[in-house]
Design an enzyme around this catalytic site. Structure first.
Site, mmCIF file in Angstrom:
data_model
loop_
_atom_site.group_PDB
_atom_site.id
_atom_site.type_symbol
_atom_site.label_atom_id
_atom_site.label_comp_id
_atom_site.label_asym_id
_atom_site.label_seq_id
_atom_site.Cartn_x
_atom_site.Cartn_y
_atom_site.Cartn_z
ATOM 1 N N HIS A 29 0.811 -1.212 0.000
ATOM 2 C CA HIS A 29 0.000 0.000 0.000
ATOM 3 C C HIS A 29 0.854 1.277 0.000
ATOM 4 C CE1 HIS A 29 -3.219 -2.853 1.185
ATOM 5 N NE2 HIS A 29 -3.908 -2.068 0.380
ATOM 6 N N HIS A 35 -2.381 -5.128 -6.746
ATOM 7 C CA HIS A 35 -2.648 -6.353 -6.009
ATOM 8 C C HIS A 35 -4.108 -6.762 -6.147
ATOM 9 C CE1 HIS A 35 -3.438 -3.002 -3.234
ATOM 10 N NE2 HIS A 35 -4.297 -3.798 -2.620
ATOM 11 N N CYS A 70 -14.842 -5.372 2.339
ATOM 12 C CA CYS A 70 -13.813 -5.491 1.303
ATOM 13 C C CYS A 70 -12.560 -6.066 1.935
ATOM 14 C CB CYS A 70 -13.539 -4.156 0.633
ATOM 15 S SG CYS A 70 -13.133 -2.831 1.758
ATOM 16 N N GLU A 115 -4.432 2.466 -2.868
ATOM 17 C CA GLU A 115 -5.142 1.235 -3.223
ATOM 18 C C GLU A 115 -5.054 1.100 -4.736
ATOM 19 O OE1 GLU A 115 -5.989 -1.081 -1.410
ATOM 20 O OE2 GLU A 115 -6.927 -0.424 0.447
ATOM 21 N N GLU A 117 -5.705 -1.700 -7.176
ATOM 22 C CA GLU A 117 -6.317 -3.023 -7.040
ATOM 23 C C GLU A 117 -6.961 -3.546 -8.323
ATOM 24 O OE1 GLU A 117 -7.321 -2.977 -2.327
ATOM 25 O OE2 GLU A 117 -8.971 -2.427 -3.649
#
Length: 183
Positions: A29, A35, A70, A115, A117
């Site tokens: 992060h 990721h 989440c 983030e 993602e």
């Protein structure tokens, strides 16, 4: 910061969600490395979405409102197994979950973290109050899809960045279809 969170490992992926490595959660992060993640949208039979207010002590985005749950799958977990695990850990219940789509996003969050993602989006239906874990969530509420979009327009700073991106990406019509499909 808990020892468990310090030691948690995330799955690093490419833009097609192919695994390219493993990284320590906070380092991932801080660096903004791409990721694997998931977001869960739990609706009741009236079509309302369960919102979670993140615990104030979370490592980022504390006290902000967001989707039902989440998180990140562990290296040895499937996305569905991880989503099921986190829903129970955060909100204190289980229900069948169905993956409906994926979205790739990068957003800056609090504490200079990112983030970045490849996010798998799950939906489920549950008609009871959750038993929230106070280490994860400080509140929850049911809201209709139109009311959520209106609240974000009026008070965007009260919501997590990824929640706003996900809602903006799919749009009110698609989110409402998810709700209607679960009734």
């Amino acid at each position: 910061m808990s020892l468990m969170m310090q030691e948690e490992r995330l799955i690093l992926v490419d833009e097609q969600d192919n695994k390219v490595g493993i990284g320590e959660k906070m380092q991932v992060h801080r660096q903004g490395a791409l990721h694997r993640a998931f977001s869960i949208f739990i609706f009741d039979r009236q079509g309302r979405l369960m919102l979670q207010q993140r615990a104030a002590e979370k490592y980022h985005s504390g006290s902000l409102w967001t989707n039902s749950c989440c998180g990140h799958p562990r290296p040895e977990e499937s996305n569905l197994a991880a989503a099921t695990r986190r829903l129970h850990e955060e909100m204190g219940f289980n229900c069948p979950l169905t993956e409906v789509d994926q979205i790739l996003y990068r957003v800056d969050v609090s504490n200079s973290l990112v983030e970045n993602e490849f996010n798998h989006t799950f939906v489920g239906v549950f008609d009871q109050p959750p038993a929230i874990n106070p280490d994860e969530a400080e509140g929850w509420q049911w809201m209709t899809v139109p009311a959520i979009f209106a609240a974000i327009e009026q008070q965007p700073a009260q919501f997590t960045e990824w929640f706003k991106v996900i809602l903006g990406h799919f749009g009110q019509g698609v989110i409402q279809q998810w709700a209607d499909g679960l009734r």
